[in-house]
Scaffold this motif. Structure first.
Motif, PDB file in Angstrom:
ATOM      1  N   ALA A 118       0.824  -1.215   0.000  1.00 15.01           N
ATOM      2  CA  ALA A 118       0.000   0.000   0.000  1.00 15.01           C
ATOM      3  C   ALA A 118       0.857   1.263   0.000  1.00 15.01           C
ATOM      4  N   ARG A 119       2.144   1.143   0.346  1.00 11.51           N
ATOM      5  CA  ARG A 119       2.991   2.333   0.421  1.00 11.51           C
ATOM      6  C   ARG A 119       4.174   2.314  -0.557  1.00 11.51           C
ATOM      7  N   VAL A 120       4.230   1.344  -1.461  1.00 12.40           N
ATOM      8  CA  VAL A 120       5.358   1.263  -2.391  1.00 12.40           C
ATOM      9  C   VAL A 120       5.475   2.538  -3.237  1.00 12.40           C
ATOM     10  N   HIS A 121       4.327   3.082  -3.650  1.00 16.76           N
ATOM     11  CA  HIS A 121       4.368   4.280  -4.514  1.00 16.76           C
ATOM     12  C   HIS A 121       4.990   5.488  -3.820  1.00 16.76           C
ATOM     13  N   LEU A 122       5.111   5.447  -2.504  1.00 18.35           N
ATOM     14  CA  LEU A 122       5.665   6.583  -1.761  1.00 18.35           C
ATOM     15  C   LEU A 122       7.185   6.660  -1.871  1.00 18.35           C
ATOM     16  N   TRP A 123       7.845   5.513  -2.136  1.00 17.32           N
ATOM     17  CA  TRP A 123       9.312   5.509  -2.168  1.00 17.32           C
ATOM     18  C   TRP A 123       9.903   4.983  -3.474  1.00 17.32           C
ATOM     19  N   GLU A 125       9.769   5.754  -6.775  1.00 16.65           N
ATOM     20  CA  GLU A 125      10.380   6.645  -7.775  1.00 16.65           C
ATOM     21  C   GLU A 125      11.734   7.169  -7.301  1.00 16.65           C
ATOM     22  N   LYS A 126      11.833   7.490  -6.026  1.00 20.78           N
ATOM     23  CA  LYS A 126      13.102   7.989  -5.504  1.00 20.78           C
ATOM     24  C   LYS A 126      14.185   6.923  -5.600  1.00 20.78           C
ATOM     25  N   ARG A 130      11.582   5.985 -11.552  1.00 17.68           N
ATOM     26  CA  ARG A 130      10.361   6.014 -12.346  1.00 17.68           C
ATOM     27  C   ARG A 130       9.162   5.879 -11.411  1.00 17.68           C
ATOM     28  N   PRO A 131       8.037   6.500 -11.786  1.00 20.05           N
ATOM     29  CA  PRO A 131       6.871   6.489 -10.895  1.00 20.05           C
ATOM     30  C   PRO A 131       6.239   5.111 -10.763  1.00 20.05           C
TER      31      PRO A 131
END
Length: 212
Positions: A118-123, A125-126, A130-131
């Motif tokens: 649920a939180r992979v998209h938060l870290w 890209e950094k 890539r998003p």
């Protein structure tokens, strides 16, 4: 493993010679016969993690080892455990789960990779440049893997049942064929993994990214 059993497993890689149910049953048997995997599955179940699964290399590489007569843990770099908890997206909450798994399985702690999907998209890209879109469930993450072959998940159900999921099917695993997932922009990851895996399992057949 006797030759008859080995031939039976290899036959599962030919779509016309076996059904997906046959392949699911074989994965269940292999997982059930692998103590490390069963311990991980039991620990995940005992912790009561939401939408939690053991995924990817720990499963398909164990199958490859069964196919080639190698030790069950040969070449396995890590055991990926995913879960989906959208109620708390903090790193602190995820870290508590990581520490709980490490405490439950201290001898495997250095190989456990536990992540809240649920939180992979938060870290992402950094870290990878890539998003990554927000997921709606743990299973959705399997569709983002660089190789379709990687997309396999198992969990322990009621009364010891083993639930197996594979959105692209299991035939490529039993065929020892690495198949790219062109829906993702992960060519470099795919080729890097292919290089590592063929060094460990030279029997592996790698489909070129451009051929997908």
């Amino acid at each position: 493993m006797n030759r008859q059993k080995a031939r039976a497993l290899h036959r599962l890689g030919v779509p016309t010679r076996a059904t997906e149910d046959d392949r699911i049953s074989a994965v269940q048997d292999i997982v059930r016969a692998t103590p490390a995997l069963m311990r991980i599955l039991q620990a995940v179940k005992d912790l009561g993690l939401p939408d939690a699964w053991l995924v990817s290399g720990g499963i398909y590489q164990t199958v490859w080892n069964a196919l080639t007569g190698r030790p069950s843990d040969f070449g396995i770099k890590d055991y990926d455990v995913i879960y989906f908890d959208g109620t708390d997206l903090s790193y602190e909450a995820e870290d508590r789960v990581i520490q709980s798994m490490n405490t439950a399985l201290p001898d495997l702690a250095d190989k456990l990779e536990v992540r809240n999907q649920a939180r992979v998209h938060l870290w992402y890209e950094k870290r990878f440049g890539r998003p990554y879109f927000p997921l709606s469930c743990a299973m959705e993450s399997l569709t983002t893997y660089a190789a379709k072959t990687h997309a396999v998940a198992v969990r322990l159900g009621d009364e010891g049942a083993i639930d197996v999921r594979a959105p692209y099917g299991l035939a490529s695993i039993f065929a020892m064929r690495l198949t790219p997932n062109p829906a993702t922009n992960n060519r470099s990851t795919y080729e890097e993994k292919a290089k590592r895996m063929t060094a460990l399992w030279p029997e592996l057949d790698v489909t070129e990214w451009d051929a997908s």
